[in-house]
Design an enzyme around this catalytic site. Sequence first.
Site, PDB file in Angstrom:
ATOM      1  N   SER A 183      32.982  39.328  66.318  1.00 44.25           N
ATOM      2  CA  SER A 183      34.322  39.795  66.681  1.00 44.25           C
ATOM      3  C   SER A 183      34.626  39.711  68.169  1.00 44.25           C
ATOM      4  CB  SER A 183      34.517  41.229  66.189  1.00 44.25           C
ATOM      5  OG  SER A 183      33.470  42.055  66.637  1.00 44.25           O
ATOM      6  N   HIS A 211      36.332  39.607  60.275  1.00 43.75           N
ATOM      7  CA  HIS A 211      37.233  38.711  60.999  1.00 43.75           C
ATOM      8  C   HIS A 211      37.390  37.343  60.327  1.00 43.75           C
ATOM      9  CE1 HIS A 211      38.452  40.973  64.552  1.00 43.75           C
ATOM     10  NE2 HIS A 211      37.264  41.562  64.493  1.00 43.75           N
ATOM     11  N   LYS A 242      42.552  44.163  58.875  1.00 41.06           N
ATOM     12  CA  LYS A 242      42.847  43.166  59.905  1.00 41.06           C
ATOM     13  C   LYS A 242      43.885  42.172  59.375  1.00 41.06           C
ATOM     14  CE  LYS A 242      38.807  44.247  62.506  1.00 41.06           C
ATOM     15  NZ  LYS A 242      37.375  44.370  62.399  1.00 41.06           N
TER      16      LYS A 242
END
Length: 394
Positions: A183, A211, A242
């Site tokens: 990340s 991610h 996310k």
Amino acid sequence: MDVHDLEFLQKQVQQLKDDGVYRKIPIIESANEAEVLIDGRKVINLCSNNYLGFANHPRLKKAAIEAIEKYGVGAGAVKTIVGNMDIHEQLEAELAKFKKEEAVMLFQSGFSCNAGVIQAITQAGDLIVSDELNHASIIDGTRLSRADRAVYKHSDMADLRRVLEEKREHYQQVLIITDGVFSMDGDIAHLPAIVDLAEEFKCLTYVDDAHGSGVLGESGRGTVDHFHLHGRIDFTIGTLSKAFGVIGGYVACRQVAKEWLAHRARPLLFSTYLPPAVVGALLEAVKMLNESEEYTKACWDNARYFKTKMSDAGFDIGHSQTPITPVFIFDEAKTMAFSKALLQEGVFVSPIIFPTVAKGKGRVRVMVTAIHTKEQLDKSVDAFVKIGKEMQII
Ligand SMILES: *Cc1c(COP(=O)(O)O)cnc(C)c1O
């Protein structure tokens, strides 16, 4: 001084201020969009994880409202008692299909997923082998386990082999854990090599793809899909906080693992389950990704555009392979000052310093999303160049 004045904390906080690394948490006065309001001022937002622009998407909002109308605002209990609604089950089924895996267990967040799963699937006599740059929630999840731990150098497959050669025979199960996408640097784990080593040494594999979810692979199916490794990773963790734009986490795994987690993953037994609005919105998000690749494509297109401009301007943007774009400043205090100066120019990028990254590796981390316009990206690069020259970074 009175004991309740917490002198020990006052000293520590003063030290942060003296070191120039004290943070005032920014207050956002609008929805998380390409631009946000801070102190009544509209600034370009370059530090959210809202990769696809789903956090304020009208379709997700509508689905959330409909779920509230039907199911209310709270789940009312932990999953294992009376908090597990039919929409939770539906979301798990949709995610399992999306990930092309046998089963999915939904958690309240990616963090609580790591906190729950690692401890539940390991025990005394096992070994957890972890990449040195793995996310804090993996480190904390690992600390909750009774298994022993070993760390290998970041993405160094020779070092992973060394650890396995030294230690494999002394343990029952060995679980290799890695981030799918790291990340802070945006590099992708060498999953094919990790899987080969795991199979050679008869180890289990665990990929935290927070991610990679919604970003890599076909329509954002993730890092495992990116490398076509379906069926060869035992546990794939994803976040719904996310790219998916809401909140939540999940593990994609075998059905039997899911059944065990229902009995032993502590966040499912002791923390209230996801509220209906969240689940409704997430069902819509999965639907949108299944319908079209336009969201992931727009994100990648913007990321490539921005990265090219920044590296042409002379910035050190590391070796990211994803839309995550670190811009290295190195010195901690200078990193903080750089971010402050950018905000004055109308560009909001959060500084990342120790302990989130190693000392002396300070950076601002740019997160380009699908919903930025080229104009906003150009304006951002101009601000970077102006401040970069003023502060003699380029
Ligand atoms: C962000 C992140 C998490 C935590 O996910 P949340 O859903 O925000 O709790 C876990 N692992 C990694 C690698 C992350 O980047």
